[in-house]
Every structure is written in structure tokens, then in C-alpha cells.
Design a protein around this motif. Structure first.
Motif, short mmCIF file in Angstrom:
data_model
loop_
_atom_site.label_atom_id
_atom_site.label_comp_id
_atom_site.label_asym_id
_atom_site.label_seq_id
_atom_site.Cartn_x
_atom_site.Cartn_y
_atom_site.Cartn_z
N GLU A 108 -5.48 -47.30 -27.75
CA GLU A 108 -5.27 -46.72 -29.07
C GLU A 108 -5.91 -45.34 -29.21
O GLU A 108 -5.33 -44.42 -29.77
CB GLU A 108 -5.86 -47.66 -30.13
N ALA A 109 -7.10 -45.19 -28.67
CA ALA A 109 -7.84 -43.93 -28.82
C ALA A 109 -7.33 -42.81 -27.93
O ALA A 109 -7.35 -41.64 -28.33
CB ALA A 109 -9.33 -44.17 -28.56
N PHE A 110 -6.87 -43.15 -26.71
CA PHE A 110 -6.60 -42.10 -25.72
C PHE A 110 -5.19 -42.09 -25.14
O PHE A 110 -4.87 -41.20 -24.37
CB PHE A 110 -7.62 -42.20 -24.58
N THR A 111 -4.35 -43.06 -25.45
CA THR A 111 -3.00 -43.16 -24.90
C THR A 111 -3.00 -42.80 -23.41
O THR A 111 -2.37 -41.83 -22.99
CB THR A 111 -2.02 -42.25 -25.67
N PRO A 112 -3.73 -43.55 -22.62
CA PRO A 112 -3.89 -43.18 -21.21
C PRO A 112 -2.62 -43.38 -20.37
O PRO A 112 -1.79 -44.22 -20.67
CB PRO A 112 -4.99 -44.13 -20.73
N GLU A 113 -2.53 -42.57 -19.33
CA GLU A 113 -1.46 -42.73 -18.34
C GLU A 113 -1.79 -43.89 -17.41
O GLU A 113 -0.90 -44.52 -16.86
CB GLU A 113 -1.29 -41.45 -17.53
N ASN A 114 -3.07 -44.11 -17.21
CA ASN A 114 -3.53 -45.20 -16.36
C ASN A 114 -4.84 -45.73 -16.94
O ASN A 114 -5.68 -44.95 -17.36
CB ASN A 114 -3.74 -44.71 -14.93
N LEU A 115 -4.97 -47.06 -16.96
CA LEU A 115 -6.18 -47.68 -17.48
C LEU A 115 -6.42 -48.99 -16.77
O LEU A 115 -5.52 -49.83 -16.66
CB LEU A 115 -6.04 -47.94 -18.99
N GLN A 116 -7.63 -49.15 -16.27
CA GLN A 116 -8.07 -50.41 -15.68
C GLN A 116 -9.44 -50.72 -16.25
O GLN A 116 -10.33 -49.86 -16.26
CB GLN A 116 -8.19 -50.31 -14.16
N VAL A 117 -9.60 -51.94 -16.72
CA VAL A 117 -10.89 -52.42 -17.20
C VAL A 117 -11.26 -53.60 -16.33
O VAL A 117 -10.54 -54.59 -16.27
CB VAL A 117 -10.82 -52.84 -18.69
N VAL A 118 -12.38 -53.48 -15.62
CA VAL A 118 -12.80 -54.49 -14.67
C VAL A 118 -14.09 -55.14 -15.17
O VAL A 118 -15.08 -54.45 -15.43
CB VAL A 118 -13.03 -53.86 -13.27
N ASP A 119 -14.07 -56.46 -15.29
CA ASP A 119 -15.26 -57.22 -15.67
C ASP A 119 -16.08 -57.45 -14.40
O ASP A 119 -15.68 -58.18 -13.51
CB ASP A 119 -14.87 -58.55 -16.32
N GLU A 120 -17.24 -56.80 -14.33
CA GLU A 120 -18.12 -56.92 -13.16
C GLU A 120 -19.35 -57.76 -13.47
O GLU A 120 -20.35 -57.70 -12.75
CB GLU A 120 -18.55 -55.53 -12.68
#
Length: 89
Positions: free
Chosen positions: A13-25
Motif C-alpha cells: 500500500e505504501a510503496f507499490t513495489p515492483e518486487n517484494l519479499q517478506v521473510v520470517d526469520e
């Protein structure tokens, strides 16, 4: 909804990214400060967005931290950020 989903939705919503990955580490931080047995405490974000063009690394991190302020002041203990503008390596 998982914390990964919440983070993804807010960054979309904030950045309209071309690519986004969120990794739970979280599983990598057992025994460390902020870790909870249920997980969802430590995350790594990879994001490519036009919104970062011409911004310094510090400014990019500030932008993301502002977008996720509620999560960072709550259950998210750590957030590693890899933020780039399109075409950057």
C-alpha cells in the motif's frame, strides 16, 4: 492473517513495489532477545520500488520504518531491510 501478511500489505500500500519479499526469520533467533516461541518476531524485507529512487539508504529505511511503525512498536522485534529503486543492484 500472519505478521508477514500484515507487513506485505502495508508495504504494498505504501510503496507499490515492483518486487517484494517478506521473510520470517524468527526461527533463526531462538534464545535471542525478542524471540517468542510462536515466532513472527524477526523479519527480512526485500523491496524494489520507484518510491526509493534518489533516496539514501537511511531515508529508505526511515520510510519503511514509518510505514511499519505500529508493528515495530509492538510484536516485531527486528526488521532487516534491503530496499532498492528499479535498476539498482
Amino acid at each position: 492473517m500472519t505478521m508477514s501478511d500484515i507487513i506485505s500489505n502495508k508495504l504494498q500500500e505504501a510503496f507499490t513495489p515492483e518486487n517484494l519479499q517478506v521473510v520470517d526469520e524468527s526461527h533463526l533467533h531462538e534464545g535471542h532477545a525478542g524471540h517468542r516461541p510462536s515466532g513472527e518476531t524477526h523479519f527480512r524485507v526485500y523491496i524494489v520500488s520507484q518510491a526509493f529512487k534518489g533516496k539514501s539508504r537511511v531515508d529508505r529505511h526511515r520510510m519503511i520504518n514509518a510505514a511499519l511503525a505500529a508493528e515495530l512498536s509492538g510484536s516485531v522485534h527486528a526488521l532487516a531491510i534491503h530496499a532498492q529503486a528499479p535498476g539498482e543492484n
